[in-house]
Design a protein around this motif. Structure first.
Motif, mmCIF file in Angstrom:
data_model
loop_
_atom_site.group_PDB
_atom_site.id
_atom_site.type_symbol
_atom_site.label_atom_id
_atom_site.label_comp_id
_atom_site.label_asym_id
_atom_site.label_seq_id
_atom_site.Cartn_x
_atom_site.Cartn_y
_atom_site.Cartn_z
ATOM 1 N N VAL A 20 0.855 -1.176 0.000
ATOM 2 C CA VAL A 20 0.000 0.000 0.000
ATOM 3 C C VAL A 20 0.897 1.233 0.000
ATOM 4 N N VAL A 21 0.626 2.171 -0.905
ATOM 5 C CA VAL A 21 1.350 3.435 -0.989
ATOM 6 C C VAL A 21 0.402 4.523 -0.528
ATOM 7 N N SER A 22 0.632 5.041 0.684
ATOM 8 C CA SER A 22 -0.332 5.999 1.237
ATOM 9 C C SER A 22 0.341 7.128 2.011
ATOM 10 N N GLY A 23 1.597 7.419 1.715
ATOM 11 C CA GLY A 23 2.270 8.530 2.367
ATOM 12 C C GLY A 23 2.705 8.256 3.783
ATOM 13 N N GLY A 24 2.851 6.982 4.150
ATOM 14 C CA GLY A 24 3.217 6.648 5.522
ATOM 15 C C GLY A 24 4.689 6.835 5.845
ATOM 16 N N TYR A 25 5.539 6.994 4.822
ATOM 17 C CA TYR A 25 6.975 7.141 5.037
ATOM 18 C C TYR A 25 7.486 8.338 4.244
ATOM 19 N N VAL A 26 8.306 9.156 4.892
ATOM 20 C CA VAL A 26 8.758 10.401 4.259
ATOM 21 C C VAL A 26 9.701 10.152 3.091
ATOM 22 N N ASP A 27 10.279 8.959 3.014
ATOM 23 C CA ASP A 27 11.238 8.670 1.951
ATOM 24 C C ASP A 27 10.603 8.079 0.695
ATOM 25 N N ASP A 28 9.291 7.834 0.703
ATOM 26 C CA ASP A 28 8.617 7.309 -0.483
ATOM 27 C C ASP A 28 8.691 8.299 -1.642
ATOM 28 N N GLU A 29 8.828 7.780 -2.865
ATOM 29 C CA GLU A 29 8.796 8.609 -4.067
ATOM 30 C C GLU A 29 7.846 7.946 -5.061
ATOM 31 N N ASP A 30 6.881 8.714 -5.573
ATOM 32 C CA ASP A 30 5.880 8.182 -6.490
ATOM 33 C C ASP A 30 5.981 8.902 -7.831
ATOM 34 N N VAL A 36 9.589 4.436 -5.822
ATOM 35 C CA VAL A 36 10.704 4.128 -4.930
ATOM 36 C C VAL A 36 10.077 4.006 -3.553
ATOM 37 N N TYR A 37 9.897 2.772 -3.137
ATOM 38 C CA TYR A 37 9.073 2.451 -1.969
ATOM 39 C C TYR A 37 9.957 2.191 -0.754
ATOM 40 N N THR A 38 9.555 2.706 0.386
ATOM 41 C CA THR A 38 10.289 2.503 1.634
ATOM 42 C C THR A 38 9.770 1.259 2.346
ATOM 43 N N GLY A 39 10.684 0.440 2.843
ATOM 44 C CA GLY A 39 10.305 -0.756 3.577
ATOM 45 C C GLY A 39 9.588 -0.429 4.877
ATOM 46 N N ILE A 76 -1.516 -0.950 -4.240
ATOM 47 C CA ILE A 76 -2.732 -0.233 -3.858
ATOM 48 C C ILE A 76 -2.312 1.150 -3.379
ATOM 49 N N ARG A 77 -2.902 2.184 -3.924
ATOM 50 C CA ARG A 77 -2.607 3.549 -3.486
ATOM 51 C C ARG A 77 -3.723 4.064 -2.592
ATOM 52 N N GLY A 78 -3.308 4.804 -1.546
ATOM 53 C CA GLY A 78 -4.264 5.406 -0.620
ATOM 54 C C GLY A 78 -4.296 6.910 -0.763
ATOM 55 N N ALA A 79 -5.330 7.532 -0.202
ATOM 56 C CA ALA A 79 -5.540 8.974 -0.343
ATOM 57 C C ALA A 79 -4.433 9.801 0.307
ATOM 58 N N GLY A 80 -3.653 9.205 1.196
ATOM 59 C CA GLY A 80 -2.617 9.960 1.879
ATOM 60 C C GLY A 80 -1.325 10.096 1.098
ATOM 61 N N GLY A 81 -1.243 9.491 -0.094
ATOM 62 C CA GLY A 81 -0.019 9.537 -0.873
ATOM 63 C C GLY A 81 0.103 10.779 -1.727
ATOM 64 N N GLN A 83 -0.520 13.456 -4.189
ATOM 65 C CA GLN A 83 -1.824 13.851 -4.718
ATOM 66 C C GLN A 83 -1.916 13.664 -6.227
ATOM 67 N N LYS A 84 -0.786 13.728 -6.925
ATOM 68 C CA LYS A 84 -0.799 13.616 -8.382
ATOM 69 C C LYS A 84 -1.206 12.224 -8.842
ATOM 70 N N TYR A 85 -0.900 11.192 -8.030
ATOM 71 C CA TYR A 85 -1.137 9.817 -8.455
ATOM 72 C C TYR A 85 -2.084 9.046 -7.536
ATOM 73 N N SER A 86 -2.534 9.655 -6.452
ATOM 74 C CA SER A 86 -3.343 8.942 -5.457
ATOM 75 C C SER A 86 -4.818 9.294 -5.597
ATOM 76 N N PRO A 87 -5.710 8.424 -5.103
ATOM 77 C CA PRO A 87 -7.149 8.736 -5.123
ATOM 78 C C PRO A 87 -7.484 9.844 -4.134
ATOM 79 N N ARG A 88 -8.569 10.560 -4.398
ATOM 80 C CA ARG A 88 -8.986 11.624 -3.495
ATOM 81 C C ARG A 88 -9.480 11.067 -2.167
#
Length: 234
Positions: A20-30, A36-39, A76-81, A83-88
């Motif tokens: 899930v990509v939802s902005g939970g880690y500051v090092d994520d890049e979408d 570029v996903y953070t463990g 799976i992308r979440g709204a917290g990721g 904004q350009k690529y995530s659901p509202r």
């Protein structure tokens, strides 16, 4: 699509099923079709900041295993990721991605993290069903699956292999095949985001398949430059 209620990675030592990509880690890049996903691990859920080192265990190990086995991962992308690529609102399934690289790094908060580069699966090419050869008319049961690996063959890579006589720079072995000697080219600094390594001879190693796998998975690595006893840079 994603079994855990909290963990961002579903998987373990046998591989990862989904992330899930939802902005939970500051090092994520979408980047849309590339991540570029953070463990997982060492993260404060309240501040989303890293407060401890990550380990290559649980889901982190699963994503590394998925790269080695060439098995795709559901994203799976979440709204917290981003904004350009995530659901509202809520969550959205964005398809299959493959893990093309993983490495350890020092994150923005100064702690060790594991990072994974994933790209969207561009095509599926399952093998056609074929009859079982033998004395029976029965066919072998088949289950359709998707595995995709990236294979590069460039003039630069071939030039480096010829330069070293198709001998592994680690073990010195030259593999002989009916079609001639075989070796593989490995980029020291990977091409593409976030490494953006150059496709030049000085950034390419000539390796046997065994040491190419060890290099890609971080079991062996290039540890910078050093000077020998005569003061020469090696």
């Amino acid at each position: 699509m994603h079994r855990p209620n909290q963990a961002g990675i579903c998987g373990g030592k046998d591989g990862a099923e989904s992330i899930v990509v939802s902005g939970g880690y500051v090092d994520d890049e979408d980047y849309g079709t590339e991540l570029v996903y953070t463990g997982q691990g060492g993260n404060d859920p309240a501040t989303k900041r890293q407060i401890a080192d990550q380990q290559l265990t649980r889901g982190n190990l699963g994503l590394a295993r998925s790269q080695i086995d060439g098995n795709p991962v559901r994203v799976i992308r979440g709204a917290g990721g981003d904004q350009k690529y995530s659901p509202r609102l809520g969550l959205r399934y964005d398809g299959l991605f493959r893990v093309v690289d993983h490495w350890s790094d020092t994150g923005k908060d100064g702690y060790k993290i594991w990072r994974y580069r994933l790209v969207a699966l561009e095509s599926t090419d399952p093998p056609p069903a074929a009859p079982l050869h033998g004395t029976t008319d029965q066919q072998t049961p088949r289950t359709e699956a998707t595995i995709q690996r990236l294979v590069r063959s460039t003039a630069v890579a071939n030039g480096v292999k010829r330069l070293h006589g198709h001998r592994c720079q680690v073990c010195g072995i030259q593999l002989a095949t009916p079609a001639g000697p075989y070796a593989e080219a490995a980029h020291i600094r990977a091409l593409g985001k976030p490494h953006n390594g150059p496709d030049v001879p000085s950034n390419v190693l000539c390796l046997c398949p065994n040491h190419h796998v060890l290099f890609d998975t971080g079991a062996i690595y290039v540890d910078g430059w050093h000077r020998d006893g005569g003061g020469r840079r090696r």
